[in-house]
Design an enzyme around this catalytic site. Structure first.
Site, PDB file in Angstrom:
ATOM      1  N   LYS A  97       6.118  -4.401  -3.866  1.00  0.00           N
ATOM      2  CA  LYS A  97       7.530  -4.021  -3.751  1.00  0.00           C
ATOM      3  C   LYS A  97       8.001  -4.284  -2.355  1.00  0.00           C
ATOM      4  CE  LYS A  97      11.437  -2.630  -5.424  1.00  0.00           C
ATOM      5  NZ  LYS A  97      12.112  -3.873  -6.011  1.00  0.00           N
ATOM      6  N   TRP A 125      -2.796  -2.867  -1.896  1.00  0.00           N
ATOM      7  CA  TRP A 125      -2.377  -4.179  -1.945  1.00  0.00           C
ATOM      8  C   TRP A 125      -3.120  -4.753  -0.975  1.00  0.00           C
ATOM      9  CZ3 TRP A 125      -0.392  -8.324   0.891  1.00  0.00           C
ATOM     10  CH2 TRP A 125       0.172  -9.316   0.259  1.00  0.00           C
ATOM     11  N   LYS A 163      13.140 -14.716 -10.292  1.00  0.00           N
ATOM     12  CA  LYS A 163      12.765 -13.505 -11.461  1.00  0.00           C
ATOM     13  C   LYS A 163      11.899 -14.231 -12.351  1.00  0.00           C
ATOM     14  CE  LYS A 163      14.012 -10.881  -9.385  1.00  0.00           C
ATOM     15  NZ  LYS A 163      14.749 -10.781  -8.397  1.00  0.00           N
ATOM     16  N   GLU A 214       8.258 -14.662 -11.005  1.00  0.00           N
ATOM     17  CA  GLU A 214       7.579 -13.618 -10.655  1.00  0.00           C
ATOM     18  C   GLU A 214       6.848 -12.641 -11.862  1.00  0.00           C
ATOM     19  OE1 GLU A 214       9.208 -10.868  -7.729  1.00  0.00           O
ATOM     20  OE2 GLU A 214      11.024 -11.111  -8.637  1.00  0.00           O
ATOM     21  N   GLY A 216      -0.681  -1.136   6.388  1.00  0.00           N
ATOM     22  CA  GLY A 216      -0.319  -1.937   7.362  1.00  0.00           C
ATOM     23  C   GLY A 216      -1.388  -2.743   7.896  1.00  0.00           C
ATOM     24  N   CYS A 255       0.819  -1.297   0.076  1.00  0.00           N
ATOM     25  CA  CYS A 255      -0.064   0.114  -0.124  1.00  0.00           C
ATOM     26  C   CYS A 255       0.912   1.181  -0.269  1.00  0.00           C
ATOM     27  CB  CYS A 255      -1.106   0.170   1.103  1.00  0.00           C
ATOM     28  SG  CYS A 255      -2.228  -1.317   1.109  1.00  0.00           S
ATOM     29  N   GLU A 272      17.627 -17.543  -7.090  1.00  0.00           N
ATOM     30  CA  GLU A 272      17.215 -16.342  -7.418  1.00  0.00           C
ATOM     31  C   GLU A 272      16.750 -16.358  -9.103  1.00  0.00           C
ATOM     32  OE1 GLU A 272      16.473 -13.314  -6.597  1.00  0.00           O
ATOM     33  OE2 GLU A 272      16.826 -12.101  -7.928  1.00  0.00           O
TER      34      GLU A 272
HETATM   35  C1  F6R Z   1      11.889 -10.376  -5.599  1.00  0.00           C
HETATM   36  C2  F6R Z   1      11.841  -9.502  -4.728  1.00  0.00           C
HETATM   37  C3  F6R Z   1      11.364  -9.704  -3.381  1.00  0.00           C
HETATM   38  C4  F6R Z   1      12.366  -8.832  -2.373  1.00  0.00           C
HETATM   39  C5  F6R Z   1      11.881  -9.238  -1.072  1.00  0.00           C
HETATM   40  C6  F6R Z   1      12.564  -8.504   0.053  1.00  0.00           C
HETATM   41  O1  F6R Z   1      12.298 -10.061  -6.983  1.00  0.00           O
HETATM   42  O2  F6R Z   1      12.099  -8.319  -5.120  1.00  0.00           O
HETATM   43  O3  F6R Z   1      11.671 -11.144  -3.208  1.00  0.00           O
HETATM   44  O4  F6R Z   1      13.722  -9.087  -2.346  1.00  0.00           O
HETATM   45  O5  F6R Z   1      10.662  -9.021  -0.909  1.00  0.00           O
HETATM   46  O6  F6R Z   1      12.638  -7.111  -0.148  1.00  0.00           O
HETATM   47  P1  F6R Z   1      13.571  -6.098   0.303  1.00  0.00           P
HETATM   48  O7  F6R Z   1      14.914  -6.426  -0.178  1.00  0.00           O
HETATM   49  O8  F6R Z   1      13.204  -4.759   0.292  1.00  0.00           O
HETATM   50  O9  F6R Z   1      13.692  -6.514   1.832  1.00  0.00           O
END
Ligand code: F6R
Length: 588
Positions: free
Chosen positions: A583, A75, A470, A473, A102, A2, A466
């Site tokens: 994100k 979200w 990619k 997703e 939240g 959000c 990893e």
């Molecule tokens: C995948 C992706 C997520 C983040 C995860 C952690 O491409 O971006 O798996 O890596 O949500 O996010 P951060 O790094 O912001 O803690």
């Protein structure tokens, strides 16, 4: 998760400002959106809709004149994706509007207390507007909001406005909230890009703090009930960095940014790196933790510390880390990796470590983020804003910085720097138009496959995991990563003639083994995509990467980021906004 954004100031087009700024937060959630503003007669107007803010029409918003407005991109957590559940939420008496990021854990208790019939949505958020309105029967807006903020359990950043009131009030616990400040203008948002075009001067709100924005902001500590001073910080992102420019998508732009970001990641204060190295050497137990891509980076770093520095460190995904609390003592060190610096599971892991008296070092991309501020030591990876949901440039910057630290622990900081500078220059050469065209051809070849398997060994094993994240997703193709040697213990049964299998290979001590595993896949009819510094007869496609030595995970993962991107585009998906994801994952 959000995005929230509010404006109060001298401009009279507040609804348009928050509508446009919200688009910059769309990566935080994109199932529905809403805007609310104060009308000239003091009442509140509101518009909310299902769908993406970037695809929304400004009609009915652009011409509205107001100096005070708020917006929200959602979200969904509590309640499905419906117009009713979209924010802002207006109280049943129409007096109070609230936007929230939240989860309010005790919302059911309040719904019961206030009467279920009062509520029109299935959200937890609606209790905030209802409660403020209820308390305003006896208290003023500020007192009522403060009382609500104190009573809520769970994580929140919320912003409230009320009819007849010329101020906005916001509070935070566990979800980010930043105040952008410009002469006579105030911007409150979950993240800086919402207002970056207006100002780079910010106040970060901490947990249990509230801000009342009248003619100027007043900050309060909710625990001590006292007014506090906040330091104004100037952030060093520029507005262009947060735009996609000529690129079709942020994801492609951010992949291409890697021509420069590795160098920026290792451009650190050497004294600080050496101090951290000393800390790692002296710590009794070093742990690495992160989520998703950040977790895979940590796994690769386990190998870096082992191979480069002969040092044993333990990785656990942040969501699993709390269970290891038995191993934590005050002399332990937890290293956390987080692009956003707001991930709830990472914060929880840090909390567990700190409760045991252990120290925490963080590697983050977002300056002033909660993780950065909650750490004992924090390093910025300096990748610039990462807006695509799939992490790309942040991941390679994290890898580079951890590899540099591993070299520092080994007493070879300058060797590490040299290697990474060389790697950065190799990446710059690799990301040329011909390379991109070739990856697109590979994507074209496998785009109709339902499954893809990726194998790697040593530090390239986490990169296989990893790579799978990619591809999954952004293209929704079923992708799985395996340690190359594990295939024969089960997963090879999944391979049939034509199944695309990607081998991430380096010029290293395990090269012979992974080539054998690749040949075993080939013998079962797999379509082999070899990512390697050399060609091998088993490859149907050869993605040539430079020989980067121990930095091979960095160069090997980049072509797969591109492959995932092209697979997504070829399948008609939006790589920047994958379904079901957001994100910044600020819920556990
Ligand atoms: C995948 C992706 C997520 C983040 C995860 C952690 O491409 O971006 O798996 O890596 O949500 O996010 P951060 O790094 O912001 O803690």
């Amino acid at each position: 998760m959000c995005g929230i954004f509010a404006y109060k100031g001298s401009r009279d087009n507040a609804p348009e400002i928050v509508f446009e700024g919200l688009k910059k937060l769309e990566y935080r959630g994109y199932d529905s959106w809403g805007v609310t503003w104060k009308k000239n007669d003091g009442s509140i107007s509101l518009q909310k809709q299902i769908g993406k803010i970037s695809e929304a029409s400004k009609e009915g918003i652009i011409d509205e004149k107001s100096h005070l407005a708020m917006s929200h991109t959602r979200w969904a957590t509590h309640g499905g994706v419906t117009q009713k559940n979209a924010h802002p939420h207006l109280s049943s008496g129409g007096k109070v509007a609230v936007i929230h990021n939240g989860i309010i854990e005790n919302y059911e208790e309040f719904k019961k207390r206030l009467g279920f019939e009062r509520f029109r949505s299935e959200t937890d958020t609606e209790v905030i507007s209802e409660l403020i309105e209820e308390y305003m029967k006896d208290l003023n807006f500020e007192e009522a909001t403060k009382k609500v903020a104190k009573e809520l359990k769970g994580r929140y950043a919320f912003i409230a406005m009320a009819t007849g009131e010329n101020r906005i009030i916001a509070a935070r616990r566990g979800s980010p909230l930043i105040l952008g400040v410009k002469e006579g203008e105030y911007f409150l948002a979950s993240d800086i890009p919402a207002f970056l075009q207006f100002t780079r001067d910010v106040n970060y709100l901490d947990d249990e703090q509230m801000v009342v924005i009248d003619d100027k902001p007043r900050f309060y500590d909710l625990l001590t009930d006292s007014e506090i001073e906040k330091r104004l910080v100037t952030i060093d992102w520029n507005p262009q960095e947060a735009e996609k420019g000529d690129f079709d998508h942020f994801m492609l732009k951010e992949i291409m940014d890697q021509k420069e970001t590795i160098i920026r990641a290792i451009d650190q204060n050497e004294e600080a790196i050496l101090k951290i190295a000393e800390y790692i050497k002296n710590a009794k137990g070093v742990f690495l933790s992160g989520c998703g891509t950040g977790g895979k980076v940590c796994m690769a770093a386990e190998y870096f510390f082992s191979v480069v520095a002969n040092r044993h460190v333990n990785f656990a995904p942040a969501s699993e880390f709390p269970i290891y609390h038995h191993f934590l003592i005050p002399e332990s060190l937890l290293i956390v990796v987080s692009q956003s610096g707001e991930t709830a599971d990472v914060l929880e892991a840090m909390h567990v470590a700190k409760e045991k008296g252990a120290k925490v070092l963080s590697l983050v991309n977002v300056q002033g983020s909660t993780v950065a501020r909650y750490s004992d030591f924090s390093l910025l990876i300096n990748a610039g804003p990462e807006k695509a949901v799939a992490s790309t440039k942040a991941a390679t910057s994290q890898l580079a910085l951890l590899l540099l630290i591993a070299h520092a622990v080994a007493g070879k900081l300058q060797d590490g720097k040299k290697l990474l500078i060389e790697t950065a220059s190799q990446i710059n050469d690799m990301l040329n138009p011909r390379f991109l065209t070739y990856i697109k051809e590979v994507a074209d070849d496998i785009v109709h496959s339902d499954h893809t398997y990726i194998i790697g060994k040593a530090a390239n094993y986490p990169m296989a995991l990893e790579a799978a994240i990619k591809i999954q997703e952004v293209s929704y193709i079923h992708a799985e990563g395996f340690p190359a040697g594990e295939l024969k213990h089960g997963p090879i049964a999944l391979v049939s003639p034509g199944t695309p299998c990607i081998s991430l290979i380096a010029e290293d001590e395990v090269k012979g083994d992974i080539i054998n595993n690749t040949i075993e896949l080939k013998a079962r009819g797999a379509h082999i995509i070899g990512v390697a510094p050399f060609r091998h007869e088993s490859f149907d496609h050869w993605i040539r990467v430079p020989d980067a030595g121990v930095a091979s995970p960095i160069v090997n993962v980049i072509p797969i980021q591109l492959l995932a991107y092209y697979l997504s585009v070829l399948r008609g998906c939006n790589p920047d906004m994958p379904r079901n994801l957001a994100k910044s994952v600020t819920v556990k």
